[in-house]
Design a protein around this motif. Structure first.
Motif, short mmCIF file in Angstrom:
data_model
loop_
_atom_site.label_atom_id
_atom_site.label_comp_id
_atom_site.label_asym_id
_atom_site.label_seq_id
_atom_site.Cartn_x
_atom_site.Cartn_y
_atom_site.Cartn_z
N SER A 71 18.21 32.11 9.59
CA SER A 71 19.21 33.06 9.12
C SER A 71 18.59 34.14 8.25
CB SER A 71 20.37 32.35 8.41
OG SER A 71 19.91 31.39 7.54
N ILE A 72 17.52 33.81 7.54
CA ILE A 72 16.83 34.85 6.76
C ILE A 72 16.23 35.89 7.71
CG2 ILE A 72 14.82 35.30 5.28
CD1 ILE A 72 15.42 32.61 3.91
N LEU A 73 15.57 35.39 8.77
CA LEU A 73 14.97 36.32 9.73
C LEU A 73 16.03 37.17 10.42
CD1 LEU A 73 12.07 34.41 11.52
CD2 LEU A 73 11.92 36.44 10.08
N GLU A 74 17.18 36.55 10.71
CA GLU A 74 18.26 37.30 11.38
C GLU A 74 18.73 38.44 10.48
OE1 GLU A 74 21.93 35.17 12.11
OE2 GLU A 74 22.80 36.92 13.05
N THR A 75 18.91 38.14 9.20
CA THR A 75 19.38 39.17 8.27
C THR A 75 18.36 40.30 8.16
OG1 THR A 75 20.49 37.44 7.04
CG2 THR A 75 20.23 39.55 5.93
N ILE A 76 17.08 39.91 8.06
CA ILE A 76 16.04 40.94 7.93
C ILE A 76 15.98 41.81 9.18
CG2 ILE A 76 13.52 41.24 7.85
CD1 ILE A 76 13.49 38.96 5.80
N MET A 80 18.52 42.43 11.18
CA MET A 80 19.70 43.29 11.18
C MET A 80 19.43 44.55 10.35
SD MET A 80 22.63 40.37 10.73
CE MET A 80 24.09 41.28 10.45
N ILE A 81 18.75 44.38 9.24
CA ILE A 81 18.53 45.53 8.35
C ILE A 81 17.40 46.42 8.87
CG2 ILE A 81 17.80 46.23 6.04
CD1 ILE A 81 19.20 43.64 5.02
N SER A 82 16.26 45.79 9.24
CA SER A 82 15.10 46.63 9.52
C SER A 82 15.08 47.16 10.96
CB SER A 82 13.82 45.88 9.21
OG SER A 82 13.73 44.74 10.02
N LEU A 86 21.30 48.04 10.07
CA LEU A 86 22.48 47.74 9.26
C LEU A 86 22.30 48.41 7.91
CD1 LEU A 86 25.01 46.16 8.40
CD2 LEU A 86 23.56 44.22 7.93
N GLU A 125 19.88 48.61 -3.99
CA GLU A 125 19.06 48.85 -2.79
C GLU A 125 17.67 48.23 -2.95
OE1 GLU A 125 19.17 52.84 -1.36
OE2 GLU A 125 17.36 52.62 -0.18
N SER A 126 17.11 48.40 -4.13
CA SER A 126 15.76 47.91 -4.36
C SER A 126 15.72 46.37 -4.42
CB SER A 126 15.23 48.51 -5.65
OG SER A 126 14.07 47.85 -6.06
N TYR A 131 17.96 44.05 -3.37
CA TYR A 131 18.47 43.26 -2.25
C TYR A 131 17.94 43.74 -0.90
CZ TYR A 131 21.45 41.28 -5.79
OH TYR A 131 21.89 40.65 -6.91
N GLY A 132 17.23 44.83 -0.92
CA GLY A 132 16.61 45.31 0.32
C GLY A 132 17.61 45.80 1.35
N ILE A 133 18.79 46.22 0.90
CA ILE A 133 19.76 46.79 1.85
C ILE A 133 19.89 48.29 1.58
CG2 ILE A 133 21.64 45.95 0.31
CD1 ILE A 133 22.19 46.43 4.02
#
Lengths: 88, 447
Positions: free
Chosen positions: B5-10, B12-14, B18, B63-64, B66-68
């Motif tokens: 799930s961590i990889l999935e979230t990353i 989605m963002i990168s 997202l 942003e910084s 949470y990396g979103i």
């Protein structure tokens, strides 16, 4: 402060050593670690904690410096964001 | 540690882009009203500088840590036509300049609320505000304006529709790019965080934080895993994906609201494209099974997408608001631009699509010689779709002065570029010049 550190890039000698040395210098504690190779790509995830007195950006900046020096993609994000999306 | 799930979230963002499109602080200006315009503007400036002092800092920090990505920081204010009306000023350009000055000093990307609500008629402030729009939006860089010309409860103000066609033309005469800062609404919502149409409604609290999320790429990528499966699976996949995306909006809104000490208003769960590859609503429609957006079936696919986005999102956050749905701004969507350039998508099809998605004819460039009456006719059609169907619709079109079909208008950055599209040239002038008000629709006998 609890955060997730991810390291992605080409496999090379000493990645774990370099990252954990840097974390030790920063007084950051590793509480979980997982590492794998996906199609020759090194993928490591660490759950880390540190004292709130140390600024998040300080940790983040020194890790991205290390990332640049080693040609790895190192990112750090606070843990709560993963829970927010993945857990109810 | 749940690595998948961590990889999935990353991812989605990168990779799937997202992002939080905007954190918008809504600020009421009612306590800034003054019979002396100069004093009113000073109060507005002071209030904006006080309330939004930490907005950019807090957003950058989130942003910084949470990396979103948080793409824009914005402010919406009470419609200026209501705030300035008591002042006796002859025009309201100075108010726009005050808003622009505060936004610039605060580091805010856009500030919305140079607005008037005239769905049923004009008060003195509305007249002056609308007259001030061309100069106000030309002489400022961050101010956005909107005018609500119709509502399901009160019908369509045809006088305003007629006037706004001319305002759009006047604005384009100076520089067509200015037109992207002006939206003409029917059924405008009071808590919309997206620009150019954001304003802080009269029923809102003194200060709130609203969040607009985005992530067409995430939905597209999820749909790539269900190729060829029944449409029910498509709907389920969109719901599950938008649920996750919206959780991110709720999370960031909570953080921002706590850090700023301001109540959290709503999450606007819209799929807002950007011109970047893989950040396109049109690509989602094509992934559902259309050769190109614009093909027969486009309206149905978009209706399913828009509905599934809402269904997935409403459960994911405390309060949903704003426009919530799928946006179809032509210039901001790389695949839409391609479809228009290839002749696969025309204005008539876009109009049909606006009947089933959020907002309306958005970021569409039309030939520079299009008459004010024709533009008014387009506004009237969109307003009718909104008023009859009890939904928000809007028009943000750009008459490309000196350009013709096939040319392009460049907006830059998030706003992309728009190919000039053909418009039916039969004149609606006699209809528009009748003026008056189209009565509110009947709410029974629906067919």
């Amino acid at each position: 402060m609890k955060a997730i550190l991810t390291v992605l890039g080409h496999d090379q000698v000493g990645i774990v050593a370099k990252v954990s040395t840097k974390l030790a210098e920063l007084d950051v504690n590793i509480i979980d670690i997982s590492q794998t190779l996906m199609h020759d790509n090194f993928t490591m995830m660490m759950m880390v904690t540190w004292d709130d007195a140390t600024n998040f950006d300080t940790v983040k900046d020194s890790l991205s410096e290390l990332g640049k020096a080693t040609g790895l993609d190192i990112r750090i994000q606070r843990e709560e964001i993963f829970d927010a999306i993945q857990k109810l | 540690m749940e690595t998948n799930s961590i990889l999935e979230t990353i991812q989605m963002i990168s990779e799937e882009k997202l992002d939080i499109r905007t954190i918008t602080m809504g600020i009421s200006l009612f306590d800034c009203i003054d019979s002396d315009g100069e004093k009113a503007r000073q109060k507005i400036y002071n209030k904006l500088m006080t309330k939004a002092k930490n907005l950019v800092k807090v957003a950058d920090q989130i942003e910084s840590e949470y990396g979103i990505p948080i793409v824009n920081k914005r402010i919406s204010v009470t419609p200026i036509s209501l705030i300035a009306a008591a002042s006796g000023d002859k025009d309201y350009v100075a108010y726009a300049k005050t808003m622009d000055k505060a936004a610039t000093e605060l580091g805010i990307d856009l500030i919305g609320g140079f607005s008037a609500l005239v769905q049923k008629g004009y008060q003195s402030g509305d007249v002056k505000l609308i007259q001030s729009i061309p100069r106000a939006l030309t002489e400022t860089s961050r101010v956005c304006g909107s005018v609500n010309v119709g509502s399901t409860r009160s019908g369509i103000n045809l006088d305003a529709v007629g006037q706004m066609g001319q305002v759009v033309k006047d604005l384009a005469k100076v520089d067509p790019v200015n037109c992207m800062s002006l939206v003409i609404f029917a059924n405008a919502v009071e808590d919309n965080p997206f620009m150019a149409g954001a304003f802080h409604g009269v029923g809102e609290a003194d200060c709130v934080i609203n969040v607009g999320i985005s992530g067409p790429g995430v939905v597209k990528s999820a749909l790539e895993h269900v190729k060829g499966q029944p449409i029910d699976v498509v709907s389920e996949t969109i719901k599950k994906t938008t649920f996750k995306v919206t959780r991110m909006g709720q999370f960031v809104g909570d953080l921002a609201s706590k850090a700023l000490g301001v109540p959290f208003g709503i999450v606007d769960l819209s799929l807002a494209p950007t011109p970047n590859e893989g950040d396109s609503v049109a690509e989602i429609l094509e992934e559902i099974g259309l050769e190109s957006v614009g093909a027969p079936g486009t309206t149905a696919a978009l209706a399913l997408l828009n509905d599934a986005v809402k269904k997935g999102g409403v459960m994911a956050c405390e309060h949903v608001g704003g426009l919530s749905g799928a946006f179809i701004p032509v210039s901001e969507d790389a695949e839409m631009i391609r479809a228009v350039t290839a002749g696969n998508l025309n204005i008539e099809k876009l109009e049909a699509m606006t009947a089933v998605c959020s907002v309306g004819l958005d970021m569409i460039a039309i030939p520079g010689d299009t008459t004010a009456e024709t533009i008014s006719g387009m506004i009237a059609d969109e307003a009718a779709i909104g008023v009859i169907n009890n939904k928000t619709t809007a028009v943000r079109i750009i008459p490309a002065t000196g350009k013709k079909v096939g040319d392009e208008v460049e907006f830059g950055g998030l706003f992309g570029k728009a190919p000039v599209m053909a418009v039916n040239t039969n004149s609606p002038a006699n209809f528009i010049h009748r003026g008056g008000r189209i009565p509110a629709p009947i709410h029974s006998f629906k067919n």
